[in-house]
Write an enzyme that holds these catalytic residues in place. Sequence first.
Site: not given
Ligand code: NAD
Length: 294
Positions: A168, A243
């Site tokens: 990735k 990131k």
């Molecule tokens: P987001 O911030 O919308 O969601 C993360 C969620 O995790 C939040 O709702 C938060 O409350 C929850 N969380 C944090 N700690 C927690 C815990 N201890 N217990 C339970 N819940 C907890 O982020 P996202 O956009 O959904 O991204 C999630 C992952 O996917 C990240 O690592 C990001 O880099 C990766 N990602 C995101 C995208 C994108 O386009 N958004 C694309 C590819 C990869």
Amino acid sequence: MTSIGFIGLGNMGNPMAANLVDAGHKVTGFDLAVDVMDVARGNGVDIAGSVVEASAGKEVVITMLPAGTHVLSVYDEVMEEAMPGTLFIDCSTIDVASARKAHQLAGAAEMLSIDAPVSGGVGGAKAATLTFMAGGEQSAFDKAEPVLDAMAGRIVYCGDAGAGQSAKICNNMILGISMIGVGEAFVLAEKLGLSHQALFDVASTSSGQCWSINTYCPVPGPVPTSPANNGYKPGFAVDLMLKDLKLAQEAAQKSGAITPLGAEATQLYSLFSALGNGNMDFSGIIEFMRGSQK
Ligand code: NAD
């Protein structure tokens, strides 16, 4: 039908969990934020009161969390209560060292595990067309594949523990660098009086071709679906690219890889973000090359 615990129901996790429900799995979710759990409930996800409750007695536990520290703290909390042999699938994008540590925690507790970060963004999560890059034991991957299928357009087995995260960040380092290169070329073309379309017609079919120009062209016109035609609304935001570039730099430093262009790209996206453009699509970095950013 598989019983699945889903931890982290944010922008990505919620639509992924919804697709698992639609595929006939029994999904129990948990997030620290109440509002996203309400959305999940509306999508047919059973809501647990804690990460331990979400994972206890499940065949599969999926995490979709912001960073390595979150994944490791959840793994620390749930391992003792989960059934031995549970398959842990971490779909978050995290640093390679934490991904390997997560595999160790799972292995020590007699669980199966894979790291399986995704590309395709929120659109891909909703449409169930994500690309999964997986690392871990082949036997764990084989067990994960039918579950990932409900959320995936493509699934690639990359190798041992951490190989998914490695793939990735290497891929996104190429992307971050190539978008800057394409942006610079269009800015030079503008200075030379060469039209965007002419540069596109040549470069997209010649040795300059790459995803950043052919599919995601950073100027309006040549590729009508690219964010440049939509005011650089993401797409893939600058801060998410940043990131991933920082994770790549961290991995490069730890492994001794020499990545000067990765380092420079990290600096440029950092500056661009600090100027207030963190939520812009990353292809908007062309504005920075022009010196015309806000
Ligand atoms: P987001 O911030 O919308 O969601 C993360 C969620 O995790 C939040 O709702 C938060 O409350 C929850 N969380 C944090 N700690 C927690 C815990 N201890 N217990 C339970 N819940 C907890 O982020 P996202 O956009 O959904 O991204 C999630 C992952 O996917 C990240 O690592 C990001 O880099 C990766 N990602 C995101 C995208 C994108 O386009 N958004 C694309 C590819 C990869």
